[in-house]
Scaffold this motif. Sequence first.
Motif, PDB file in Angstrom:
ATOM      1  N   ILE A  38      -0.345  14.952  10.843  1.00 38.18           N
ATOM      2  CA  ILE A  38      -0.867  15.669   9.209  1.00 38.18           C
ATOM      3  C   ILE A  38      -1.488  15.350   8.108  1.00 38.18           C
ATOM      4  O   ILE A  38      -2.592  15.758   8.028  1.00 38.18           O
ATOM      5  CB  ILE A  38       1.114  15.555   8.792  1.00 38.18           C
ATOM      6  N   ILE A  39      -1.310  13.732   8.234  1.00 38.13           N
ATOM      7  CA  ILE A  39      -2.169  13.490   7.743  1.00 38.13           C
ATOM      8  C   ILE A  39      -4.285  13.547   7.826  1.00 38.13           C
ATOM      9  O   ILE A  39      -4.717  14.040   7.595  1.00 38.13           O
ATOM     10  CB  ILE A  39      -2.344  11.585   7.633  1.00 38.13           C
ATOM     11  N   ARG A  72      -6.779  15.105   5.881  1.00 39.25           N
ATOM     12  CA  ARG A  72      -8.556  14.634   5.937  1.00 39.25           C
ATOM     13  C   ARG A  72      -9.548  15.789   6.442  1.00 39.25           C
ATOM     14  O   ARG A  72     -10.237  16.269   5.491  1.00 39.25           O
ATOM     15  CB  ARG A  72      -8.086  13.488   6.442  1.00 39.25           C
ATOM     16  N   SER A  73      -9.192  16.808   7.426  1.00 31.78           N
ATOM     17  CA  SER A  73      -9.934  16.841   8.360  1.00 31.78           C
ATOM     18  C   SER A  73     -10.559  18.563   7.148  1.00 31.78           C
ATOM     19  O   SER A  73     -11.216  19.280   7.511  1.00 31.78           O
ATOM     20  CB  SER A  73      -9.676  17.908   9.852  1.00 31.78           C
ATOM     21  N   ARG A 102      -8.309  11.061  -0.954  1.00 32.61           N
ATOM     22  CA  ARG A 102      -6.971  10.521  -0.131  1.00 32.61           C
ATOM     23  C   ARG A 102      -6.009  10.510  -1.004  1.00 32.61           C
ATOM     24  O   ARG A 102      -4.485  10.154  -1.252  1.00 32.61           O
ATOM     25  CB  ARG A 102      -7.584   9.537  -0.311  1.00 32.61           C
ATOM     26  N   LEU A 103      -5.987  11.041  -1.986  1.00 36.28           N
ATOM     27  CA  LEU A 103      -5.050  10.837  -4.067  1.00 36.28           C
ATOM     28  C   LEU A 103      -4.631  12.203  -3.843  1.00 36.28           C
ATOM     29  O   LEU A 103      -3.308  11.831  -3.701  1.00 36.28           O
ATOM     30  CB  LEU A 103      -5.770  10.881  -4.863  1.00 36.28           C
ATOM     31  N   ILE A 138       2.072  12.286   1.696  1.00 39.55           N
ATOM     32  CA  ILE A 138       3.123  11.213   1.986  1.00 39.55           C
ATOM     33  C   ILE A 138       4.519  10.489   1.040  1.00 39.55           C
ATOM     34  O   ILE A 138       5.293  10.774   1.422  1.00 39.55           O
ATOM     35  CB  ILE A 138       1.828  10.163   1.945  1.00 39.55           C
ATOM     36  N   ILE A 139       3.570  10.492  -0.003  1.00 38.88           N
ATOM     37  CA  ILE A 139       4.997  10.945  -1.088  1.00 38.88           C
ATOM     38  C   ILE A 139       6.720  11.696  -1.239  1.00 38.88           C
ATOM     39  O   ILE A 139       7.788  11.548  -0.845  1.00 38.88           O
ATOM     40  CB  ILE A 139       4.612  10.698  -3.391  1.00 38.88           C
ATOM     41  N   PRO A 140       5.887  12.706  -1.445  1.00 37.91           N
ATOM     42  CA  PRO A 140       7.067  13.796  -0.667  1.00 37.91           C
ATOM     43  C   PRO A 140       8.261  13.766   0.513  1.00 37.91           C
ATOM     44  O   PRO A 140       9.206  13.961   0.313  1.00 37.91           O
ATOM     45  CB  PRO A 140       6.106  15.031  -1.570  1.00 37.91           C
TER      46      PRO A 140
END
Lengths: 290, 350
Positions: free
Chosen positions: A191-192, A196-197, A202-203, A210-212
Amino acid sequence: MSGQSVSMGRRSPAKAAAPLLLPAYLWLIVAIFLPLSAMVFFSFASDMPFSGKPWSLTLSNYAEFFSSSVYATLLLSSFRLALEVTLWCVLLGFPAAYVLAKVFKGRTREAVFLLVILPFWSNGLVRIFSWAMVLRSGGILDTALNAVLPFKINIDLMYSYPAVIIGLVHSYVPYIVLTCYLSLQAIDDSIIEAARSLGASRLTILKRLIIPLALPGILAGSVLVFVPVIGSFMEPRILGGRTGTFYGTVIEDQFVAVFNWPLGAALSFILLAVVLIILAAASPIMRRAT
Amino acid sequence: MKTYSLLVAAASVTLLMQSSALAGDVHVLNWKGYGTDESWAVEAFEKATGHKVINDYFNSEQEMLTKLRTNPGLYDVVMINAAFNDQATAEGLIQPIDVSKIPNAADIGEEKAASPMLNHDGKVYGVPWVWGLTSIAVNDKSFDETPTSIQVMWDEAHKGRVTLRDDALEAIQFGAIASGQNINDIKDMDAVKAKLTSLIPQIKTFWGSENDWNQMVAANQIDVGTYWSGSASRAKKNFNLPVTFVVPEEGAVGWLDALSIPKDSKNVEGAEAFINYMIDPAFYTEWDEKVGAPVSANLKAVAALPEDAFNRKVMGDPKVAERIQFQAPVSDADREAYLKIWQELKVNVQ
C-alpha cells in the motif's frame, strides 16, 4: 451413530468453551471481584468495619469529595498529568514503533525489541530510584553535562513536575511502542509502495495512510497509559517532592497514613467513575477511528 | 474446592498464630527499629529471663489501635504514645499495670510517672519509656554557626533546601510553635495557616521516614528541616552524618512514649520483665551509645550516660526543659480537621 454425531455437532459453543474459561474466571472472581466488592462495601462504611468500633452504612465518604475544592483540584491536576504523560509517550513511542515495524528486520529487530521491553523486567521502584540518582544536582546527568560543556550549568530536576513526567513516561512508553508496533506491522508494505508510485510525499503517506491505519494501536496504547497514570502515586511521591501531591498520593495517604480506608475507597471509586466517563465520552471518536 | 482449601489455609494460619502465643513468648508491638527489636537487646533479655521476644510492627498509631482491637490476647507489650493512651484505655484495649512488679519503674521521673495521660482512676496504664522532641535539625555543612531560631526555616538563603515531614499533626503543631501558640490549644488557626503557606515555597521535598531525611543530608540536598531528637542522634552516631539537633528559642514539641500491657495478655509476667528491661539503665546506655536513642524516662538511666551525651547535656538542661511543650491527646475530630487543612495547603501552594 449418526444421531450421536449430530448431537455432538449441536453442542452449544458456550458449553464447549466452559472448561477452558472456567479457571480464568474463577481466578478473576477470587483475585479481583471479591476484593473489589469488599472495597465498594468499605466505601459506604462510616468507620473501618472489623476494627471493633461501631460503624454504619453512609454516603458521607462520597459527600466528602464535594465538601471542598481540594479533591476536585487534585483530580484535575492528575488528569493534566495523565494527558501530558500520554502525549509524550505517543510522541516518543510511535516513531520507535515505526522504525521497529518497517525499518528493522530479523535479528536487529529482535535486539531492539528486547531493549524496549527491558524496563518491564526491572522493579518499578528500582527504576524510579535510578531516575532519582540521574536527576538530582550532583547526580549523573548534572556531572556528565558539566564534564562535556565548556560553561557551568546546574541541573537539578529532582523533586519537580518535570521529574514526575520523565519517570512516568519512562515507565509507560513501552505500552505505546508495543501496541503501535502491532498495528503498524499489519499495514501492507505494498500500500505504501503504491502511494509512493502515485507520487505521494512522505508527509502525505504518514498523514493519510500510516497514522489513520495505526490509529487503533495508538488509541489502545493511550488508554493503557492514561488510566494507570491518572491514579499513580509512587512516581509523584518519590520524584515530585512538594509538587508531588496528586489524587493518587492522597488516596494512598488515606490508606497508609491516617488509616481511613472508607474515604480512600470512596475516592478510588470516584476516580474509577471519572475514568469510565472519560472513556465513554471518547468511545465515539475511537469507534470512528477504528 | 477452592473455597474449601482457602478455608483450610485460613484456619491453619489462625491456629499457627494461636499456638505461637504460648506462655514464655513475649509479643511486642512497636515501630520498626525502635529499641525493642535490637537483636543484641533481645538476645540479652532472652538469656536473662528465658522469655522469647517476638516483634510485630505498626506504621501509624491508627494501625496500632486496629491491631490491638482485632487481635485480642495476641500481644503482651505495646508501645503507645502517651497522647493515645487515653483512647486505648477508654476502648478497653490495655490493662492496668502493677508497677510494684517493675523494679526500675521506681526511678522514673515523678512528673512523667504521674502524668495524667498515663494514669486513669488511680491506676497505671502505661510505664513511661522514652521521651523526645520534634523540632528542627540542621546540616552542619551549610551553617558556620548553628542557628537558634525556628525562623531559619523561612530564611530566603535556604530556599529550596528545607524539608518538612509530610504529617498533618506535626505540620500544624510546628506552625503553632512558629506563630507563638500553645500546641495543645491552637486559638489562631489562620496564623498557623499563614505561617505554613509561606513555608511551603521554601521546601525541597517532604520527608516520610528517617531514611529519607538522612539520604538528603548525605547527598547534601538540604540545609535544615523538622526532625525527631532520637533520629538526629541516630543519624549522627550510626550513620556519621553532619547533623545537629536544635531546640530553638521559640520552643519544641515534646512527646512521651510509654509501654503498656494489652488486655488479655497471656504472659503478663513476661511483659513486666520486658518493660523492666526496657527502662533499665544498662539497656538504655547501650542503646544510646550503639544506635542513638531518645531520652529515657528513667532518671538513673540518663544519669548513667556520659556527661557530654546529647540526651544528658542538652535534653537535661533546665533551660531547654522550659521551652518544651508536651503533646496532649488529640481528638479524632481535630486530627481530621488538621489533615484537611494540611492537604489544602499542599495543593493550593503548589
